[in-house]
Scaffold this motif. Structure first.
Motif, PDB file in Angstrom:
ATOM      1  N   VAL A 135      34.066  17.475 -17.865  1.00 62.77           N
ATOM      2  CA  VAL A 135      33.047  17.401 -16.816  1.00 62.77           C
ATOM      3  C   VAL A 135      31.836  16.632 -17.325  1.00 62.77           C
ATOM      4  CG1 VAL A 135      31.416  18.771 -15.446  1.00 62.77           C
ATOM      5  CG2 VAL A 135      33.808  19.478 -15.627  1.00 62.77           C
ATOM      6  N   MET A 136      31.451  16.911 -18.551  1.00 63.53           N
ATOM      7  CA  MET A 136      30.275  16.222 -19.108  1.00 63.53           C
ATOM      8  C   MET A 136      30.527  14.722 -19.238  1.00 63.53           C
ATOM      9  SD  MET A 136      29.032  19.061 -21.880  1.00 63.53           S
ATOM     10  CE  MET A 136      27.798  18.032 -22.629  1.00 63.53           C
ATOM     11  N   ASN A 137      31.760  14.339 -19.517  1.00 60.44           N
ATOM     12  CA  ASN A 137      32.096  12.914 -19.596  1.00 60.44           C
ATOM     13  C   ASN A 137      31.944  12.225 -18.243  1.00 60.44           C
ATOM     14  OD1 ASN A 137      32.652  12.774 -22.344  1.00 60.44           O
ATOM     15  ND2 ASN A 137      34.807  13.334 -22.055  1.00 60.44           N
ATOM     16  N   GLN A 138      32.107  12.970 -17.169  1.00 62.66           N
ATOM     17  CA  GLN A 138      32.022  12.392 -15.829  1.00 62.66           C
ATOM     18  C   GLN A 138      30.592  12.370 -15.269  1.00 62.66           C
ATOM     19  OE1 GLN A 138      34.590  10.924 -14.190  1.00 62.66           O
ATOM     20  NE2 GLN A 138      35.737  11.285 -16.071  1.00 62.66           N
ATOM     21  N   LEU A 139      29.737  13.121 -15.886  1.00 60.87           N
ATOM     22  CA  LEU A 139      28.358  13.165 -15.399  1.00 60.87           C
ATOM     23  C   LEU A 139      27.624  11.872 -15.734  1.00 60.87           C
ATOM     24  CD1 LEU A 139      27.329  16.786 -16.445  1.00 60.87           C
ATOM     25  CD2 LEU A 139      27.869  15.971 -14.145  1.00 60.87           C
ATOM     26  N   ASP A 140      26.685  11.529 -14.874  1.00 61.85           N
ATOM     27  CA  ASP A 140      25.879  10.347 -15.170  1.00 61.85           C
ATOM     28  C   ASP A 140      24.905  10.675 -16.302  1.00 61.85           C
ATOM     29  OD1 ASP A 140      23.184  11.199 -13.931  1.00 61.85           O
ATOM     30  OD2 ASP A 140      24.581  11.430 -12.236  1.00 61.85           O
ATOM     31  N   GLN A 141      24.320   9.663 -16.870  1.00 60.25           N
ATOM     32  CA  GLN A 141      23.477   9.815 -18.058  1.00 60.25           C
ATOM     33  C   GLN A 141      22.239  10.668 -17.766  1.00 60.25           C
ATOM     34  OE1 GLN A 141      22.207   6.056 -19.613  1.00 60.25           O
ATOM     35  NE2 GLN A 141      21.362   6.936 -21.479  1.00 60.25           N
ATOM     36  N   LYS A 142      21.643  10.493 -16.618  1.00 64.65           N
ATOM     37  CA  LYS A 142      20.416  11.228 -16.257  1.00 64.65           C
ATOM     38  C   LYS A 142      20.682  12.735 -16.178  1.00 64.65           C
ATOM     39  CE  LYS A 142      16.810  11.029 -12.747  1.00 64.65           C
ATOM     40  NZ  LYS A 142      16.414  10.422 -11.483  1.00 64.65           N
ATOM     41  N   THR A 143      21.802  13.122 -15.549  1.00 68.68           N
ATOM     42  CA  THR A 143      22.149  14.534 -15.424  1.00 68.68           C
ATOM     43  C   THR A 143      22.526  15.112 -16.787  1.00 68.68           C
ATOM     44  OG1 THR A 143      22.996  14.059 -13.210  1.00 68.68           O
ATOM     45  CG2 THR A 143      23.614  16.161 -14.169  1.00 68.68           C
ATOM     46  N   ALA A 144      23.272  14.356 -17.583  1.00 66.62           N
ATOM     47  CA  ALA A 144      23.675  14.836 -18.911  1.00 66.62           C
ATOM     48  C   ALA A 144      22.456  15.081 -19.789  1.00 66.62           C
ATOM     49  CB  ALA A 144      24.607  13.825 -19.569  1.00 66.62           C
ATOM     50  N   ILE A 145      21.460  14.224 -19.718  1.00 62.05           N
ATOM     51  CA  ILE A 145      20.244  14.401 -20.524  1.00 62.05           C
ATOM     52  C   ILE A 145      19.546  15.705 -20.160  1.00 62.05           C
ATOM     53  CG2 ILE A 145      17.909  13.471 -20.906  1.00 62.05           C
ATOM     54  CD1 ILE A 145      19.177  10.664 -20.735  1.00 62.05           C
ATOM     55  N   LYS A 146      19.530  16.042 -18.894  1.00 59.24           N
ATOM     56  CA  LYS A 146      18.882  17.281 -18.452  1.00 59.24           C
ATOM     57  C   LYS A 146      19.670  18.510 -18.930  1.00 59.24           C
ATOM     58  CE  LYS A 146      16.906  15.393 -14.222  1.00 59.24           C
ATOM     59  NZ  LYS A 146      16.969  15.402 -12.752  1.00 59.24           N
ATOM     60  N   LEU A 147      21.036  18.383 -19.017  1.00 60.01           N
ATOM     61  CA  LEU A 147      21.873  19.542 -19.348  1.00 60.01           C
ATOM     62  C   LEU A 147      22.019  19.780 -20.851  1.00 60.01           C
ATOM     63  CD1 LEU A 147      24.733  19.174 -16.730  1.00 60.01           C
ATOM     64  CD2 LEU A 147      22.826  20.768 -16.688  1.00 60.01           C
ATOM     65  N   ILE A 148      21.926  18.759 -21.669  1.00 63.88           N
ATOM     66  CA  ILE A 148      22.192  18.884 -23.108  1.00 63.88           C
ATOM     67  C   ILE A 148      21.346  19.967 -23.773  1.00 63.88           C
ATOM     68  CG2 ILE A 148      21.960  17.672 -25.334  1.00 63.88           C
ATOM     69  CD1 ILE A 148      23.181  15.230 -23.962  1.00 63.88           C
TER      70      ILE A 148
END
Length: 167
Positions: A135-148
């Motif tokens: 799922v994290m691989n499919q997320l866009d960069q902006k959303t992944a930065i918020k979730l990390i």
């Protein structure tokens, strides 16, 4: 088979007994060669008739085998057509299932993106590692930065290693 061998041996013996003796080597004047006695027409005709019957039997057996092989071939062809039709049906249903799964997956990604980062991270932390990384691989960069920062660090480290080793 035994009968055929006996008949062949008798035929060969008959030819040898009817043929002339080979001329002897003598130093005297050449003697006129003996003319071979003609073979018995009845024996030759009987032998030829026997051979013809054997050939007819072999031809009949070959014809029967050929018909059997043709029938098996047509059965095999029909079965191959059935299998091809079944394969095409399976491929079609697999394609439809994959499309449906892709749509569901995209829908879940949209839901995760729409959630607050804390809620999305909480859901990702509850998933197994492999699925969460997918799922994290499919997320866009902006959303992944918020979730990390909100996802458990071992999972983030595993995701990072997987992405870096995939170069």
């Amino acid at each position: 088979m035994r009968r055929m061998l006996v008949l062949t041996a008798l035929t060969i013996a008959g030819f040898y007994s009817c043929s002339a003796a080979p001329p002897s080597r003598s130093t005297t004047a050449a003697a006129p060669a003996k003319v071979a006695a003609p073979a018995r027409p009845a024996d030759d005709a009987a032998a030829l008739e026997m051979k013809r019957q054997q050939l007819d039997q072999k031809e009949a057996a070959l014809t029967a085998k050929e018909q059997s092989l043709n029938q098996l071939s047509s059965t095999l062809d029909a079965r191959a057509r059935e299998l091809n039709a079944a394969r095409k049906g399976l491929e079609g249903s697999l394609a439809a299932k994959k499309k449906q799964d892709d749509e569901r997956y995209k829908k879940m990604l949209k839901i995760l993106k729409g959630l607050r980062p804390e809620e999305a991270a909480s859901l990702l932390n509850k998933l197994d590692a492999k699925m969460a990384i997918g799922v994290m691989n499919q997320l866009d960069q902006k959303t992944a930065i918020k979730l990390i920062p909100l996802i458990t660090q071992p999972r983030v480290v595993e995701w990072t290693k997987e992405n870096l080793s995939g170069r």
